[in-house]
Design a protein around this motif. Structure first.
Motif, PDB file in Angstrom:
ATOM      1  N   UNK A   1       7.560 -32.985  48.326  1.00  0.00           N
ATOM      2  CA  UNK A   1       7.772 -32.786  46.899  1.00  0.00           C
ATOM      3  C   UNK A   1       6.518 -33.138  46.103  1.00  0.00           C
ATOM      4  N   UNK A   2       5.970 -34.365  46.408  1.00  0.00           N
ATOM      5  CA  UNK A   2       4.787 -34.818  45.679  1.00  0.00           C
ATOM      6  C   UNK A   2       3.597 -33.932  45.976  1.00  0.00           C
ATOM      7  N   UNK A   3       3.480 -33.541  47.269  1.00  0.00           N
ATOM      8  CA  UNK A   3       2.361 -32.679  47.636  1.00  0.00           C
ATOM      9  C   UNK A   3       2.475 -31.321  46.954  1.00  0.00           C
ATOM     10  N   UNK A   4       3.720 -30.801  46.893  1.00  0.00           N
ATOM     11  CA  UNK A   4       3.914 -29.517  46.228  1.00  0.00           C
ATOM     12  C   UNK A   4       3.595 -29.583  44.754  1.00  0.00           C
ATOM     13  N   UNK A   5       4.035 -30.677  44.089  1.00  0.00           N
ATOM     14  CA  UNK A   5       3.750 -30.840  42.669  1.00  0.00           C
ATOM     15  C   UNK A   5       2.253 -30.992  42.424  1.00  0.00           C
ATOM     16  N   UNK A   6       1.591 -31.753  43.313  1.00  0.00           N
ATOM     17  CA  UNK A   6       0.145 -31.916  43.161  1.00  0.00           C
ATOM     18  C   UNK A   6      -0.597 -30.615  43.335  1.00  0.00           C
ATOM     19  N   UNK A   7      -0.150 -29.800  44.315  1.00  0.00           N
ATOM     20  CA  UNK A   7      -0.788 -28.501  44.507  1.00  0.00           C
ATOM     21  C   UNK A   7      -0.591 -27.585  43.324  1.00  0.00           C
ATOM     22  N   UNK A   8       0.623 -27.620  42.741  1.00  0.00           N
ATOM     23  CA  UNK A   8       0.879 -26.792  41.565  1.00  0.00           C
ATOM     24  C   UNK A   8       0.011 -27.218  40.387  1.00  0.00           C
ATOM     25  N   UNK A   9      -0.149 -28.553  40.228  1.00  0.00           N
ATOM     26  CA  UNK A   9      -0.994 -29.061  39.138  1.00  0.00           C
ATOM     27  C   UNK A   9      -2.441 -28.642  39.325  1.00  0.00           C
ATOM     28  N   UNK A  10      -2.923 -28.713  40.569  1.00  0.00           N
ATOM     29  CA  UNK A  10      -4.297 -28.280  40.833  1.00  0.00           C
ATOM     30  C   UNK A  10      -4.455 -26.787  40.576  1.00  0.00           C
ATOM     31  N   UNK A  11      -3.407 -26.018  40.925  1.00  0.00           N
ATOM     32  CA  UNK A  11      -3.468 -24.578  40.680  1.00  0.00           C
ATOM     33  C   UNK A  11      -3.534 -24.265  39.203  1.00  0.00           C
ATOM     34  N   UNK A  12      -2.736 -24.978  38.406  1.00  0.00           N
ATOM     35  CA  UNK A  12      -2.780 -24.757  36.959  1.00  0.00           C
ATOM     36  C   UNK A  12      -4.117 -25.169  36.373  1.00  0.00           C
ATOM     37  N   UNK A  13      -4.667 -26.272  36.890  1.00  0.00           N
ATOM     38  CA  UNK A  13      -5.970 -26.723  36.400  1.00  0.00           C
ATOM     39  C   UNK A  13      -7.061 -25.716  36.736  1.00  0.00           C
ATOM     40  N   UNK A  14      -6.968 -25.133  37.947  1.00  0.00           N
ATOM     41  CA  UNK A  14      -7.966 -24.135  38.347  1.00  0.00           C
ATOM     42  C   UNK A  14      -7.889 -22.891  37.476  1.00  0.00           C
ATOM     43  N   UNK A  15      -6.667 -22.517  37.080  1.00  0.00           N
ATOM     44  CA  UNK A  15      -6.515 -21.358  36.204  1.00  0.00           C
ATOM     45  C   UNK A  15      -6.945 -21.664  34.777  1.00  0.00           C
ATOM     46  N   UNK A  16      -6.718 -22.902  34.346  1.00  0.00           N
ATOM     47  CA  UNK A  16      -7.033 -23.264  32.966  1.00  0.00           C
ATOM     48  C   UNK A  16      -8.520 -23.494  32.746  1.00  0.00           C
ATOM     49  N   UNK A  17      -9.237 -23.915  33.787  1.00  0.00           N
ATOM     50  CA  UNK A  17     -10.654 -24.252  33.633  1.00  0.00           C
ATOM     51  C   UNK A  17     -11.481 -23.102  33.061  1.00  0.00           C
ATOM     52  N   UNK A  18     -11.362 -21.863  33.598  1.00  0.00           N
ATOM     53  CA  UNK A  18     -12.139 -20.767  33.003  1.00  0.00           C
ATOM     54  C   UNK A  18     -11.770 -20.498  31.556  1.00  0.00           C
ATOM     55  N   UNK A  19     -10.483 -20.646  31.208  1.00  0.00           N
ATOM     56  CA  UNK A  19     -10.057 -20.418  29.835  1.00  0.00           C
ATOM     57  C   UNK A  19     -10.652 -21.460  28.899  1.00  0.00           C
ATOM     58  N   UNK A  20     -10.694 -22.715  29.354  1.00  0.00           N
ATOM     59  CA  UNK A  20     -11.290 -23.777  28.542  1.00  0.00           C
ATOM     60  C   UNK A  20     -12.769 -23.525  28.332  1.00  0.00           C
ATOM     61  N   UNK A  21     -13.454 -23.113  29.395  1.00  0.00           N
ATOM     62  CA  UNK A  21     -14.881 -22.816  29.277  1.00  0.00           C
ATOM     63  C   UNK A  21     -15.130 -21.654  28.323  1.00  0.00           C
ATOM     64  N   UNK A  22     -14.275 -20.629  28.387  1.00  0.00           N
ATOM     65  CA  UNK A  22     -14.401 -19.507  27.455  1.00  0.00           C
ATOM     66  C   UNK A  22     -14.169 -19.965  26.022  1.00  0.00           C
ATOM     67  N   UNK A  23     -13.160 -20.820  25.838  1.00  0.00           N
ATOM     68  CA  UNK A  23     -12.861 -21.322  24.499  1.00  0.00           C
ATOM     69  C   UNK A  23     -14.056 -22.081  23.932  1.00  0.00           C
ATOM     70  N   UNK A  24     -14.605 -22.990  24.734  1.00  0.00           N
ATOM     71  CA  UNK A  24     -15.765 -23.756  24.284  1.00  0.00           C
ATOM     72  C   UNK A  24     -16.959 -22.835  24.036  1.00  0.00           C
ATOM     73  N   UNK A  25     -17.170 -21.899  24.949  1.00  0.00           N
ATOM     74  CA  UNK A  25     -18.318 -21.012  24.818  1.00  0.00           C
ATOM     75  C   UNK A  25     -18.269 -20.178  23.554  1.00  0.00           C
ATOM     76  N   UNK A  26     -17.119 -19.551  23.301  1.00  0.00           N
ATOM     77  CA  UNK A  26     -16.985 -18.711  22.115  1.00  0.00           C
ATOM     78  C   UNK A  26     -17.001 -19.542  20.831  1.00  0.00           C
ATOM     79  N   UNK A  27     -16.311 -20.684  20.831  1.00  0.00           N
ATOM     80  CA  UNK A  27     -16.238 -21.504  19.622  1.00  0.00           C
ATOM     81  C   UNK A  27     -17.596 -22.072  19.242  1.00  0.00           C
ATOM     82  N   UNK A  28     -18.321 -22.585  20.232  1.00  0.00           N
ATOM     83  CA  UNK A  28     -19.651 -23.120  19.951  1.00  0.00           C
ATOM     84  C   UNK A  28     -20.638 -21.990  19.682  1.00  0.00           C
ATOM     85  N   UNK A  29     -20.511 -20.927  20.464  1.00  0.00           N
ATOM     86  CA  UNK A  29     -21.448 -19.817  20.317  1.00  0.00           C
ATOM     87  C   UNK A  29     -21.363 -19.151  18.964  1.00  0.00           C
TER      88      UNK A  29
END
Length: 296
Positions: A1-29
């Motif tokens: 259960x814990x391993x599955x939840x941790x994997x799901x959290x890592x998956x969401x973080x991996x998907x969110x990272x490019x979006x965060x970088x795009x947000x920062x890039x466009x907002x600062x740019x």
């Protein structure tokens, strides 16, 4: 259960990272791009007009695509509603953007970023005037922190420009009107443009991202554009951010409290209603028992 939840959290973080970088890039740019554009093409009001025309065209296209996909007509305002309710918000928005672009002819990116953050003061002011906020002592503390931080940031600044500062301050004032009128407009259910709470409009739960974004802009402005900030300026920036942070925290706490109170009222009202119905039914049965012997 814990391993599955941790994997799901890592998956969401991996998907969110490019979006965060795009947000920062466009907002600062976009901030640095506007500064560069105003130097290369010093016609801020014309740039604002073209910008708004582009937004209008893209919005019309998005509405048409949404209508084709859903098969249902989109919400439309009458000319009377447009002039009476939407026009003030639209006018304040256009002037906010126009004066912000105009100020880049005179001020540094760091001064622009700090002064524009004072818009929250005017949002608070107009929220109180339109009774979207209640007067509290903590709001006075928020105002003092933000205003004091802005004063410290601009005090004896070697790159201070009074004309540019006035333009940004006027833009912040109009920004306060803009967001307050927009919130009121979107909360009008009869217009077909509902918005449930202000948290969705102002993104209070993403405050950490906003603060780190401002810090990145100031850091890049000092490194790339040569903006000079003294220790007092940085201290004023910290004081201003503390005021904004306090407002964000208070808004989030009040929002959660209002939600909990609403749920509690809804939950408590159902048993009361059921008890009232039972009492009414019992009273009717007693009346029938009394009337039956008289009829015989």
């Amino acid at each position: 259960m814990a391993a599955g939840a941790g994997g799901a959290a890592l998956g969401r973080a991996a998907l969110a990272a490019p979006l965060v970088l795009l947000y920062y890039g466009f907002s600062i740019g976009i901030t640095f791009y506007n500064k560069w554009l105003m130097k290369s093409f010093p016609f801020p009001l014309l740039v604002t007009l073209l910008h708004l025309l582009l937004i209008f065209g893209l919005s019309a296209l998005a509405r048409a695509l949404a209508r084709c996909r859903s098969g249902r007509p989109r919400a439309a305002l009458s000319w009377a509603d447009c002039l009476r309710r939407a026009a003030p918000a639209a006018l304040s928005t256009s002037l906010d953007i126009g004066l912000s672009n105009w100020s880049f002819l005179y001020v540094t990116v760091s001064l622009y970023t700090m002064t524009k953050s004072s818009a929250i003061l005017f949002i608070l002011l107009f929220s109180l005037l339109f009774k979207l906020e209640e007067v509290r002592v903590t709001l006075l503390l928020v105002v003092l922190l933000i205003a004091g931080g802005l004063f410290m940031f601009t005090y004896k600044s070697t790159q201070f420009n009074a004309q540019g500062f006035a333009l940004v301050l006027c833009a912040s004032f109009l920004g306060g009107i803009r967001w307050t009128l927009t919130q009121i407009l979107l909360q009008k259910a009869e217009l077909g443009l509902p918005l449930s709470i202000s948290e969705k409009l102002f993104r209070f739960h993403e405050a950490g991202m906003l603060f780190s974004l401002e810090i990145c802009i100031l850091f890049l402005a000092t490194r790339l554009l040569g903006d000079r900030l003294s220790l007092l300026n940085w201290l004023g920036f910290a004081v201003c951010l503390s005021g904004i942070s306090l407002h964000v925290i208070l808004k989030a706490v009040n929002s959660k409290g209002e939600k909990a109170l609403k749920l509690h009222k809804e939950a408590s009202s159902e048993p009361d209603l059921e008890l009232l119905l039972r009492h009414t039914e019992r009273g009717e049965e007693e009346e029938e028992d009394v009337e039956t012997p008289q009829q015989h």
